[in-house]
Design an enzyme around this catalytic site. Structure first.
Site, PDB file in Angstrom:
ATOM      1  N   ASP A   1       0.853  -1.187   0.000  1.00 25.42           N
ATOM      2  CA  ASP A   1       0.000   0.000   0.000  1.00 25.42           C
ATOM      3  C   ASP A   1       0.890   1.239   0.000  1.00 25.42           C
ATOM      4  O   ASP A   1       1.890   1.273   0.720  1.00 25.42           O
ATOM      5  CB  ASP A   1      -0.896  -0.019   1.243  1.00 25.42           C
ATOM      6  CG  ASP A   1      -2.027   0.993   1.179  1.00 25.42           C
ATOM      7  OD1 ASP A   1      -1.750   2.196   1.002  1.00 25.42           O
ATOM      8  OD2 ASP A   1      -3.182   0.579   1.322  1.00 25.42           O
ATOM      9  N   ILE A   2       0.531   2.246  -0.782  1.00 22.33           N
ATOM     10  CA  ILE A   2       1.355   3.466  -0.846  1.00 22.33           C
ATOM     11  C   ILE A   2       1.139   4.374   0.366  1.00 22.33           C
ATOM     12  O   ILE A   2       1.909   5.300   0.588  1.00 22.33           O
ATOM     13  CB  ILE A   2       1.151   4.259  -2.155  1.00 22.33           C
ATOM     14  CG1 ILE A   2      -0.289   4.712  -2.310  1.00 22.33           C
ATOM     15  CG2 ILE A   2       1.611   3.436  -3.348  1.00 22.33           C
ATOM     16  CD1 ILE A   2      -0.510   5.686  -3.455  1.00 22.33           C
TER      17      ILE A   2
ATOM     18  N   ASN B   1     -13.189  -3.563   3.222  1.00 20.43           N
ATOM     19  CA  ASN B   1     -14.213  -2.541   3.363  1.00 20.43           C
ATOM     20  C   ASN B   1     -15.189  -2.687   2.200  1.00 20.43           C
ATOM     21  O   ASN B   1     -14.769  -2.789   1.051  1.00 20.43           O
ATOM     22  CB  ASN B   1     -13.586  -1.142   3.341  1.00 20.43           C
ATOM     23  CG  ASN B   1     -12.594  -0.953   4.468  1.00 20.43           C
ATOM     24  OD1 ASN B   1     -12.858  -1.327   5.594  1.00 20.43           O
ATOM     25  ND2 ASN B   1     -11.446  -0.396   4.157  1.00 20.43           N
TER      26      ASN B   1
ATOM     27  N   GLY C   1     -15.765   2.792   4.333  1.00 21.68           N
ATOM     28  CA  GLY C   1     -14.390   3.156   4.036  1.00 21.68           C
ATOM     29  C   GLY C   1     -13.811   2.628   2.742  1.00 21.68           C
ATOM     30  O   GLY C   1     -12.613   2.769   2.511  1.00 21.68           O
ATOM     31  N   GLN C   2     -14.638   2.032   1.882  1.00 16.26           N
ATOM     32  CA  GLN C   2     -14.102   1.568   0.591  1.00 16.26           C
ATOM     33  C   GLN C   2     -13.897   2.770  -0.321  1.00 16.26           C
ATOM     34  O   GLN C   2     -14.841   3.447  -0.693  1.00 16.26           O
ATOM     35  CB  GLN C   2     -15.038   0.552  -0.068  1.00 16.26           C
ATOM     36  CG  GLN C   2     -14.447  -0.038  -1.336  1.00 16.26           C
ATOM     37  CD  GLN C   2     -15.342  -1.087  -1.984  1.00 16.26           C
ATOM     38  OE1 GLN C   2     -16.463  -1.324  -1.570  1.00 16.26           O
ATOM     39  NE2 GLN C   2     -14.826  -1.695  -3.033  1.00 16.26           N
TER      40      GLN C   2
ATOM     41  N   HIS D   1     -10.780  -5.672  -2.716  1.00 17.62           N
ATOM     42  CA  HIS D   1      -9.415  -5.797  -2.231  1.00 17.62           C
ATOM     43  C   HIS D   1      -9.412  -6.076  -0.739  1.00 17.62           C
ATOM     44  O   HIS D   1     -10.356  -5.752  -0.028  1.00 17.62           O
ATOM     45  CB  HIS D   1      -8.571  -4.559  -2.548  1.00 17.62           C
ATOM     46  CG  HIS D   1      -9.084  -3.281  -1.966  1.00 17.62           C
ATOM     47  ND1 HIS D   1     -10.166  -2.593  -2.483  1.00 17.62           N
ATOM     48  CD2 HIS D   1      -8.643  -2.555  -0.915  1.00 17.62           C
ATOM     49  CE1 HIS D   1     -10.378  -1.497  -1.766  1.00 17.62           C
ATOM     50  NE2 HIS D   1      -9.478  -1.458  -0.803  1.00 17.62           N
TER      51      HIS D   1
ATOM     52  N   HIS E   1      -6.916  -5.764   2.708  1.00 21.44           N
ATOM     53  CA  HIS E   1      -5.732  -5.190   3.337  1.00 21.44           C
ATOM     54  C   HIS E   1      -5.146  -6.257   4.247  1.00 21.44           C
ATOM     55  O   HIS E   1      -5.856  -6.799   5.097  1.00 21.44           O
ATOM     56  CB  HIS E   1      -6.097  -3.971   4.185  1.00 21.44           C
ATOM     57  CG  HIS E   1      -6.684  -2.839   3.421  1.00 21.44           C
ATOM     58  ND1 HIS E   1      -5.949  -1.742   3.049  1.00 21.44           N
ATOM     59  CD2 HIS E   1      -7.942  -2.631   2.960  1.00 21.44           C
ATOM     60  CE1 HIS E   1      -6.732  -0.892   2.402  1.00 21.44           C
ATOM     61  NE2 HIS E   1      -7.950  -1.419   2.331  1.00 21.44           N
TER      62      HIS E   1
END
Length: 114
Positions: A30-31, A87, A93-94, A100, A102
């Protein structure tokens, strides 16, 4: 989908720091990490969210979760523990509408999470 950032990453149109890839899924750092180890695991098929899963996706979802085990080993977080977060929908919070997960680890996690 041409405007989906995760589809572009899966098609290698946008670079990512990949930690796992096979013909069905891609996992990359994740960035904006929320933990010392924070990897996103996505299906290469565009599925907007958990709410759009269909019966034929059962195998894919199982495959993702088994791959997460391997990724946790690779990241060195398998023994201390890790959290898998999904999410579903804007209110929860998506922010990217491509299914995907986390994978978070490397620190003590609190409960409740949000």
């Amino acid at each position: 989908m041409s405007d989906c950032i995760f589809c572009k990453i899966a098609m290698q149109e946008i670079p990512a720091k990949v930690v796992y890839e096979d013909e069905h899924i891609l996992a990359f750092h994740d960035i904006q990490p929320a933990a010392p180890s924070h990897v996103l695991v996505i299906p290469k098929e565009h599925i907007p969210s958990m709410a759009q899963l269909e019966e034929h996706h059962k195998v894919l979802i199982g495959h993702i979760h088994l791959a997460i085990q391997d990724i946790a080993v690779k990241l060195g977080i398998h023994e201390t523990g890790y959290r898998i977060v999904n999410n579903c929908g804007d209110q929860c919070g998506q922010t990217v509408h491509h299914l995907h997960f986390h994978l978070l680890g490397g620190r003590h996690m609190q409960w409740p999470p949000g």
